[in-house]
Design an enzyme around this catalytic site. Structure first.
Site, short mmCIF file in Angstrom:
data_model
loop_
_atom_site.label_atom_id
_atom_site.label_comp_id
_atom_site.label_asym_id
_atom_site.label_seq_id
_atom_site.Cartn_x
_atom_site.Cartn_y
_atom_site.Cartn_z
N PRO A 13 -145.71 -75.55 -37.55
CA PRO A 13 -146.82 -76.26 -38.15
C PRO A 13 -147.96 -76.58 -37.19
CG PRO A 13 -144.88 -77.67 -37.98
CD PRO A 13 -144.44 -76.27 -37.66
N ASN A 14 -149.16 -76.40 -37.72
CA ASN A 14 -150.44 -76.73 -37.07
C ASN A 14 -150.84 -75.75 -35.97
OD1 ASN A 14 -151.00 -79.16 -38.60
ND2 ASN A 14 -149.25 -80.04 -37.54
N ARG A 21 -158.82 -77.51 -31.69
CA ARG A 21 -158.70 -78.96 -31.48
C ARG A 21 -157.81 -79.22 -30.26
NH1 ARG A 21 -158.49 -80.08 -37.24
NH2 ARG A 21 -160.43 -79.12 -37.91
N TYR A 26 -153.57 -78.28 -25.56
CA TYR A 26 -153.04 -76.98 -25.98
C TYR A 26 -153.86 -75.78 -25.50
CZ TYR A 26 -150.28 -80.00 -29.00
OH TYR A 26 -149.43 -80.97 -29.47
N ASN A 78 -141.85 -71.08 -31.25
CA ASN A 78 -142.51 -72.36 -31.04
C ASN A 78 -142.49 -73.07 -32.39
OD1 ASN A 78 -144.03 -74.60 -30.54
ND2 ASN A 78 -145.72 -73.53 -29.55
N ALA A 81 -143.85 -79.33 -34.20
CA ALA A 81 -143.21 -80.64 -34.34
C ALA A 81 -141.81 -80.55 -34.95
CB ALA A 81 -144.09 -81.56 -35.18
N HIS A 84 -138.60 -81.22 -32.90
CA HIS A 84 -138.06 -82.56 -32.64
C HIS A 84 -137.39 -83.19 -33.85
CE1 HIS A 84 -140.67 -81.82 -29.27
NE2 HIS A 84 -141.75 -81.87 -30.03
N ASP A 91 -129.42 -75.37 -37.23
CA ASP A 91 -128.34 -74.66 -37.93
C ASP A 91 -128.67 -73.17 -38.06
OD1 ASP A 91 -126.87 -76.97 -38.21
OD2 ASP A 91 -127.45 -77.33 -40.30
N GLU A 102 -136.97 -70.62 -26.90
CA GLU A 102 -137.85 -71.73 -27.31
C GLU A 102 -139.07 -71.74 -26.40
OE1 GLU A 102 -136.17 -75.58 -26.43
OE2 GLU A 102 -137.56 -76.62 -27.77
N HIS A 104 -143.03 -73.65 -25.64
CA HIS A 104 -144.04 -74.67 -25.93
C HIS A 104 -145.23 -74.45 -25.02
CE1 HIS A 104 -141.36 -76.84 -28.52
NE2 HIS A 104 -140.42 -76.71 -27.60
N LEU A 105 -146.40 -74.71 -25.56
CA LEU A 105 -147.63 -74.65 -24.77
C LEU A 105 -147.67 -75.79 -23.77
CD1 LEU A 105 -149.58 -74.02 -27.98
CD2 LEU A 105 -149.78 -72.45 -26.05
N SER A 106 -147.42 -77.00 -24.29
CA SER A 106 -147.38 -78.19 -23.44
C SER A 106 -145.95 -78.40 -22.94
CB SER A 106 -147.83 -79.41 -24.25
OG SER A 106 -146.91 -79.67 -25.29
N ARG A 111 -144.68 -85.89 -22.27
CA ARG A 111 -145.41 -86.54 -23.36
C ARG A 111 -144.59 -87.68 -23.97
NH1 ARG A 111 -147.79 -81.94 -27.03
NH2 ARG A 111 -149.05 -83.72 -27.71
N ARG A 115 -140.92 -86.64 -28.28
CA ARG A 115 -140.94 -85.19 -28.02
C ARG A 115 -139.87 -84.76 -27.01
NH1 ARG A 115 -145.93 -83.61 -30.46
NH2 ARG A 115 -147.42 -85.30 -30.34
O1 CA2 Z 1 -146.55 -77.72 -26.89
C1 CA2 Z 1 -146.19 -77.13 -27.90
O2 CA2 Z 1 -146.25 -75.91 -28.03
C2 CA2 Z 1 -145.70 -77.95 -29.10
O3 CA2 Z 1 -144.66 -77.21 -29.75
C3 CA2 Z 1 -146.89 -78.12 -30.02
C4 CA2 Z 1 -146.59 -79.02 -31.22
C5 CA2 Z 1 -145.97 -80.34 -30.76
O4 CA2 Z 1 -145.62 -81.12 -31.89
C6 CA2 Z 1 -144.77 -80.14 -29.88
O5 CA2 Z 1 -144.30 -81.39 -29.45
C7 CA2 Z 1 -145.10 -79.29 -28.67
C8 CA2 Z 1 -147.87 -79.33 -31.98
C9 CA2 Z 1 -148.64 -78.14 -32.40
C10 CA2 Z 1 -149.96 -78.61 -32.93
O6 CA2 Z 1 -150.90 -77.64 -32.63
C11 CA2 Z 1 -152.21 -78.02 -32.66
C12 CA2 Z 1 -153.10 -77.10 -32.16
C13 CA2 Z 1 -154.42 -77.42 -32.13
C14 CA2 Z 1 -154.88 -78.62 -32.63
C15 CA2 Z 1 -153.97 -79.53 -33.12
C16 CA2 Z 1 -152.64 -79.22 -33.15
#
Ligand code: CA2
Length: 146
Positions: A13-14, A21, A26, A78, A81, A84, A91, A102, A104-106, A111, A115
Site C-alpha cells: 500500500p501507498n 511525497r 522514501y 515490500n 505498512a 507490521h 501465513d 523482504e 524496505h526503502l527506509s 523509525r 515499525r
Molecule cells: O521503507 C519502506 O519501504 C516501507 O515499507 C514503506 C512503508 C512503511 O509503512 C514501512 O514501514 C516501510 C510506507 C510506504 C508508503 O509509501 C509512500 C510513498 C510516498 C509517499 C507516501 C507514502
C-alpha cells in the site's frame, strides 16, 4: 529457447505514490523508475522481473500463491505498512516454498516503534532495508544467486 527464471517484485500500500511525497524518507525515485531499473538489471542477469503494486492485502496474498504456482525463482516483497500488521502475509510466505526477500526503502528500525515488528520478516529468507531504491537492486542481485 528456455524461458528466463522470473522474479516477482511485489509492492504494498501507498508505494504507488513513491517519488511524489515524503522524499526525505522514501527518496524521489518513482515505482516506475524502480521497475525500469530492475528490468535492465534482470536482463543483464539473465532473469525476468514481474513488478506489481497493490493497496489491497489480499492481492499480495494471491500474488504470493501465484509466484509459487508459476514456479518463480524468488519474490522480492515490500509489503509497506502490511509488513507490521499482516498475519495473512506471514501465513502466505510460510505456505509457499519460493524464497521471499523482504525489502524496505527506509530502515524501519530507525523509525517509530510500531515499525520495529515485521510479520513478513518472521518468514522471509532475509531482509534488505534502508538503502532507498538500491534496496531493490541489492535484493535482485541476491535473488539471482539463490
Ligand atoms: O521503507 C519502506 O519501504 C516501507 O515499507 C514503506 C512503508 C512503511 O509503512 C514501512 O514501514 C516501510 C510506507 C510506504 C508508503 O509509501 C509512500 C510513498 C510516498 C509517499 C507516501 C507514502
Amino acid at each position: 529457447m528456455a524461458a528466463k527464471p522470473v522474479i516477482y517484485v511485489l509492492n504494498g500500500p501507498n508505494l504507488n505514490l513513491l517519488g511524489t511525497r515524503e522524499p526525505e524518507i522514501y527518496g524521489s525515485t518513482t515505482l516506475d523508475d524502480i521497475a525500469g531499473q530492475l528490468e535492465d538489471q534482470a536482463l543483464a542477469l539473465g532473469l525476468s522481473v514481474d513488478v506489481r503494486q497493490s493497496n489491497h492485502e489480499g492481492h499480495l496474498v494471491d500474488w504470493l500463491h501465484e509466484a509459487q504456482a508459476m514456479g518463480a525463482k524468488a519474490v522480492i516483497l515490500n509489503a509497506g505498512a502490511y509488513t507490521h500488521t499482516s498475519v495473512a502475509l506471514l501465513d502466505a510466505i510460510k505456505a509457499v516454498s519460493v524464497p521471499v526477500i523482504e525489502v524496505h526503502l527506509s530502515n524501519p528500525h530507525r523509525r517509530e516503534a510500531f515499525r520495529h515488528t515485521s510479520y513478513v520478516g518472521q518468514a522471509a529468507h532475509g531482509t534488505i532495508a534502508g538503502f532507498g531504491a538500491l534496496s531493490y537492486t541489492l535484493a535482485l542481485d541476491v535473488a539471482a544467486k539463490l
